[in-house]
Design an enzyme around this catalytic site. Sequence first.
Site, PDB file in Angstrom:
ATOM      1  N   LEU A  24       0.814  -1.224   0.000  1.00  0.00           N
ATOM      2  CA  LEU A  24       0.000   0.000   0.000  1.00  0.00           C
ATOM      3  C   LEU A  24       0.848   1.274   0.000  1.00  0.00           C
ATOM      4  O   LEU A  24       0.351   2.359   0.310  1.00  0.00           O
ATOM      5  CB  LEU A  24      -0.956   0.005   1.197  1.00  0.00           C
ATOM      6  CG  LEU A  24      -2.101  -1.002   1.128  1.00  0.00           C
ATOM      7  CD1 LEU A  24      -2.963  -0.939   2.391  1.00  0.00           C
ATOM      8  CD2 LEU A  24      -2.984  -0.759  -0.095  1.00  0.00           C
ATOM      9  N   GLY A  25       2.120   1.134  -0.344  1.00  0.00           N
ATOM     10  CA  GLY A  25       2.898   2.357  -0.569  1.00  0.00           C
ATOM     11  C   GLY A  25       3.585   2.915   0.658  1.00  0.00           C
ATOM     12  O   GLY A  25       3.729   4.137   0.773  1.00  0.00           O
ATOM     13  N   SER A  26       4.042   2.043   1.559  1.00  0.00           N
ATOM     14  CA  SER A  26       4.726   2.565   2.749  1.00  0.00           C
ATOM     15  C   SER A  26       6.053   3.233   2.377  1.00  0.00           C
ATOM     16  O   SER A  26       6.457   4.198   3.027  1.00  0.00           O
ATOM     17  CB  SER A  26       4.938   1.460   3.784  1.00  0.00           C
ATOM     18  OG  SER A  26       5.632   0.381   3.224  1.00  0.00           O
ATOM     19  N   SER A  27       6.718   2.760   1.323  1.00  0.00           N
ATOM     20  CA  SER A  27       8.020   3.350   0.953  1.00  0.00           C
ATOM     21  C   SER A  27       7.852   4.791   0.461  1.00  0.00           C
ATOM     22  O   SER A  27       8.607   5.682   0.858  1.00  0.00           O
ATOM     23  CB  SER A  27       8.680   2.543  -0.168  1.00  0.00           C
ATOM     24  OG  SER A  27       8.747   1.205   0.167  1.00  0.00           O
ATOM     25  N   ALA A  75       5.339   6.720   1.107  1.00  0.00           N
ATOM     26  CA  ALA A  75       4.817   7.534   2.220  1.00  0.00           C
ATOM     27  C   ALA A  75       5.954   7.959   3.147  1.00  0.00           C
ATOM     28  O   ALA A  75       6.035   9.128   3.546  1.00  0.00           O
ATOM     29  CB  ALA A  75       3.747   6.752   2.991  1.00  0.00           C
ATOM     30  N   ASP A  88       2.797   6.781  -6.679  1.00  0.00           N
ATOM     31  CA  ASP A  88       2.666   6.553  -5.237  1.00  0.00           C
ATOM     32  C   ASP A  88       3.185   7.751  -4.435  1.00  0.00           C
ATOM     33  O   ASP A  88       2.603   8.111  -3.403  1.00  0.00           O
ATOM     34  CB  ASP A  88       3.376   5.253  -4.838  1.00  0.00           C
ATOM     35  CG  ASP A  88       4.745   5.091  -5.491  1.00  0.00           C
ATOM     36  OD1 ASP A  88       5.180   5.997  -6.234  1.00  0.00           O
ATOM     37  OD2 ASP A  88       5.396   4.053  -5.260  1.00  0.00           O
TER      38      ASP A  88
HETATM   39  O1  PMV Z   1       3.057  -2.541  -6.701  1.00  0.00           O
HETATM   40  P1  PMV Z   1       2.719  -1.110  -6.481  1.00  0.00           P
HETATM   41  O2  PMV Z   1       1.481  -0.895  -5.742  1.00  0.00           O
HETATM   42  O3  PMV Z   1       3.867  -0.312  -6.007  1.00  0.00           O
HETATM   43  O4  PMV Z   1       2.304  -0.527  -7.900  1.00  0.00           O
HETATM   44  C1  PMV Z   1       3.084  -0.664  -8.976  1.00  0.00           C
HETATM   45  C2  PMV Z   1       2.437   0.055 -10.120  1.00  0.00           C
HETATM   46  C3  PMV Z   1       3.297  -0.019 -11.357  1.00  0.00           C
HETATM   47  O5  PMV Z   1       2.627   0.744 -12.346  1.00  0.00           O
HETATM   48  C4  PMV Z   1       3.433  -1.442 -11.830  1.00  0.00           C
HETATM   49  C5  PMV Z   1       4.680   0.564 -11.100  1.00  0.00           C
HETATM   50  C6  PMV Z   1       4.715   2.056 -10.929  1.00  0.00           C
HETATM   51  O6  PMV Z   1       5.665   2.562 -10.315  1.00  0.00           O
HETATM   52  O7  PMV Z   1       3.811   2.735 -11.419  1.00  0.00           O
END
Ligand code: PMV
Length: 331
Positions: A110-113, A115, A159
């Site tokens: 869910l994007g902790s890095s 964040a 993200d």
């Molecule tokens: O795996 P996640 O939630 O970090 O998402 C990756 C999404 C991608 O489009 C595959 C990569 C990106 O950085 O956009």
Amino acid sequence: MSHVTVSAPGKLMLLGEHAVVYGYACLVTAVNLRVRVTVAPRDDGKVAIATLDLPEPFAASVDNLHGSSSEAPQAVRFVVSALQQFWRETGALTGADIATASDFTQAYGLGSSSAVTAATIKALAEATGRGHALDASDIFRLGFAAVLDVQGGIGSGFDVAAATYGGTLYYAGRGAEIVPLPGPPPPLVVGYSGIKAPTTRLVQHVAALRARRPEAMDAGMRHVDDLVGEAQAALLDGDYAQLGRIMDTNQAWLDTLGVGTAALDKLITAARRAGAYGAKLSGAGGGDCMIALVNDATRPRVERAIAQAGVPGAEVLRVEMGAPGVQVEPL
Ligand code: PMV
């Protein structure tokens, strides 16, 4: 300056993953799970980073922050990279004690890095009295650079945008267009597939496909870009039946890339059978989460279907969408 705590939200990709890496559009929403970073300035040139994942704080000096973040332990790499970007941008760092905490595990994807990266830059800016000099676009720019540095150049930045701006965003051109969407976020059920996704490997897999069949892949990605535009309109109109169909179409393209898994498939199918308007994986694929678009009547049925789909380790995550972006926490 005294110490300051800043928080930033995690995210969920709604539509457009993978194509967004190549500059096409995606929709992303910030979730109400947050990472917190506390910074207390020091003036002895030392940096100490405390995180639950390390038994002892990681110690460094401002002078040797110039090296690569890959020399730091995995657990603090994004914080170190954020420090480096801040230092290069402002030259304003005489040392800092930094502590991080999170509402959620990294396993969910869910994007902790992103964040922790955005929160560290904002916290450093506030703690050194430069909060007014670095606006949201600066935090996004420095945060995106920090994340790319750690990830060997891989990532679209969507993200970091969600962590910085919050809300629900139309994101395109690798950050050239970041447009907040008005209105309520879509009503979603979020299912964790029980497996942590290997995002970098999946992005490389798609890059290899694109190198082999550039025309077909670019045509597919342009189609996804169109879908994102249509989804934006459906979301603004509150036309969830249409939005659900678009999610299913996007999922069909992701299936052709081979980024799905049996577990994700089971959860997506279960959600659709239980009456969701549409369902798809969210993020890189290979694991992490799926999302299903619901209404008040179908939500409990879809939640039950995901929990009972027979996927080991799967769970419904109770998260709210459209959370605020990076912000200073009250003392
Ligand atoms: O795996 P996640 O939630 O970090 O998402 C990756 C999404 C991608 O489009 C595959 C990569 C990106 O950085 O956009």
